[in-house]
Scaffold this active site. Sequence first.
Site, PDB file in Angstrom:
ATOM      1  N   GLY A  59      41.985  47.708  31.175  1.00 32.86           N
ATOM      2  CA  GLY A  59      40.553  47.570  31.099  1.00 32.86           C
ATOM      3  C   GLY A  59      39.662  48.611  32.238  1.00 32.86           C
ATOM      4  N   GLN A  89      32.600  51.227  37.568  1.00 28.85           N
ATOM      5  CA  GLN A  89      33.565  51.679  38.056  1.00 28.85           C
ATOM      6  C   GLN A  89      33.719  53.305  38.136  1.00 28.85           C
ATOM      7  OE1 GLN A  89      36.708  48.928  35.937  1.00 28.85           O
ATOM      8  NE2 GLN A  89      37.484  49.201  38.090  1.00 28.85           N
ATOM      9  N   CYS A 120      43.340  46.177  40.296  1.00 30.71           N
ATOM     10  CA  CYS A 120      42.149  46.773  40.128  1.00 30.71           C
ATOM     11  C   CYS A 120      42.400  48.341  40.197  1.00 30.71           C
ATOM     12  CB  CYS A 120      41.078  46.166  40.981  1.00 30.71           C
ATOM     13  SG  CYS A 120      39.375  46.749  40.597  1.00 30.71           S
ATOM     14  N   LEU A 121      41.579  49.241  38.980  1.00 29.15           N
ATOM     15  CA  LEU A 121      41.833  50.701  39.485  1.00 29.15           C
ATOM     16  C   LEU A 121      40.936  51.096  40.531  1.00 29.15           C
ATOM     17  CD1 LEU A 121      41.662  51.550  35.841  1.00 29.15           C
ATOM     18  CD2 LEU A 121      43.782  51.379  37.089  1.00 29.15           C
ATOM     19  N   HIS A 175      37.744  39.862  34.361  1.00 28.45           N
ATOM     20  CA  HIS A 175      37.953  40.802  35.249  1.00 28.45           C
ATOM     21  C   HIS A 175      36.696  41.788  35.086  1.00 28.45           C
ATOM     22  CE1 HIS A 175      40.720  43.043  38.128  1.00 28.45           C
ATOM     23  NE2 HIS A 175      39.776  44.353  37.643  1.00 28.45           N
ATOM     24  N   GLU A 176      36.740  42.183  33.949  1.00 26.08           N
ATOM     25  CA  GLU A 176      35.845  43.462  33.663  1.00 26.08           C
ATOM     26  C   GLU A 176      34.259  42.848  33.638  1.00 26.08           C
ATOM     27  OE1 GLU A 176      39.120  45.661  33.322  1.00 26.08           O
ATOM     28  OE2 GLU A 176      36.972  46.185  33.925  1.00 26.08           O
ATOM     29  N   HIS A 235      33.224  42.909  37.123  1.00 21.11           N
ATOM     30  CA  HIS A 235      32.659  44.234  37.514  1.00 21.11           C
ATOM     31  C   HIS A 235      31.222  44.518  37.188  1.00 21.11           C
ATOM     32  CE1 HIS A 235      36.174  46.334  39.299  1.00 21.11           C
ATOM     33  NE2 HIS A 235      36.913  45.812  38.295  1.00 21.11           N
TER      34      HIS A 235
HETATM   35  O1  K1U Z   1      40.060  47.555  37.669  1.00 26.88           O
HETATM   36  C1  K1U Z   1      40.082  47.445  36.201  1.00 26.88           C
HETATM   37  O2  K1U Z   1      39.350  46.916  35.707  1.00 26.88           O
HETATM   38  C2  K1U Z   1      41.580  47.739  35.576  1.00 26.88           C
HETATM   39  C3  K1U Z   1      42.409  46.601  35.926  1.00 26.88           C
HETATM   40  C4  K1U Z   1      42.093  45.572  34.787  1.00 26.88           C
HETATM   41  C5  K1U Z   1      42.962  44.224  34.982  1.00 26.88           C
HETATM   42  C6  K1U Z   1      44.364  44.153  35.355  1.00 26.88           C
HETATM   43  C7  K1U Z   1      45.344  42.993  35.297  1.00 26.88           C
HETATM   44  C8  K1U Z   1      44.695  41.696  35.144  1.00 26.88           C
HETATM   45  C9  K1U Z   1      43.121  41.891  34.770  1.00 26.88           C
HETATM   46  C10 K1U Z   1      42.580  43.087  34.503  1.00 26.88           C
HETATM   47  C11 K1U Z   1      43.810  47.378  35.677  1.00 26.88           C
HETATM   48  O3  K1U Z   1      44.269  47.337  34.658  1.00 26.88           O
HETATM   49  S1  K1U Z   1      44.725  47.262  37.007  1.00 26.88           S
HETATM   50  C12 K1U Z   1      46.130  48.056  36.426  1.00 26.88           C
HETATM   51  C13 K1U Z   1      47.001  47.418  35.384  1.00 26.88           C
HETATM   52  O4  K1U Z   1      47.543  48.295  34.474  1.00 26.88           O
HETATM   53  C14 K1U Z   1      47.776  46.121  35.590  1.00 26.88           C
HETATM   54  C15 K1U Z   1      47.836  45.324  36.882  1.00 26.88           C
HETATM   55  C16 K1U Z   1      48.385  44.168  37.161  1.00 26.88           C
HETATM   56  C17 K1U Z   1      48.680  43.420  35.692  1.00 26.88           C
HETATM   57  C18 K1U Z   1      48.619  44.240  34.675  1.00 26.88           C
HETATM   58  C19 K1U Z   1      48.099  45.337  34.572  1.00 26.88           C
HETATM   59 ZN    ZN Z   2      39.115  46.108  38.317  1.00 20.21          ZN
END
Ligand code: K1U
Ligand code: ZN
Length: 158
Positions: free
Chosen positions: A48, A53, A101-102, A143-144, A147
């Site tokens: 996401g 961001q 989180c990215l 999560h999004e 943000h």
């Molecule tokens: O910062 C963001 O919004 C992206 C984030 C989204 C997210 C990850 C995990 C749970 C909820 C929302 C990411 O994609 S972080 C990187 C990732 O691919 C990841 C991290 C943890 C679990 C699964 C994927």
């Molecule tokens: Zn995030």
Amino acid sequence: MAEIREVVQLGHPLLRTQAQYVENVQEQRIQNLVDDLIATVGQANGVGIAAPQVAECCRLFIVASRPNLRYPYAPTMEPTAMINPKILAHSTEAVKGWEGCLSIPGIRGLVPRYQIVEVEYSDRNGKLQKQELTDFVARIFQHELDHLDGIVFLDRME
Ligand SMILES: O=C(O)C[C@@H](Cc1ccccc1)C(=O)SCC(=O)c1ccccc1
Ligand SMILES: [Zn+2]
């Protein structure tokens, strides 16, 4: 005469009203931003990404669930743009799950989220969508959505 008719039939940009022209420019800006966000979340191997961001101040994010090490049963979905998203209703219980989180690289944490959310948003074609999201996709949505309000997952860790 044919030339004038052709211009009128084609709706030559110069014949559009100023308001139509501005609306078309804004629409193109949103479409370009959606395309950029979809490319970015793919290159970053994320699930996401939200417009803030990438320093874009608009209520828009992408949900792009896919199976991963922590959520091997996560559904694979077409990256979906969600514009003006909101939660209409949610399950009572919150369930803890791993998030990253990215914008906060290298940190993971257990975050409580509603397991089921009823959501509403406009898709990239402007169509209003109402859906019930569950489990990992519901987690990404929350999560999004955070943000868009300047909240990151660290703020929700207990
Ligand atoms: O910062 C963001 O919004 C992206 C984030 C989204 C997210 C990850 C995990 C749970 C909820 C929302 C990411 O994609 S972080 C990187 C990732 O691919 C990841 C991290 C943890 C679990 C699964 C994927
Ligand atoms: Zn995030």
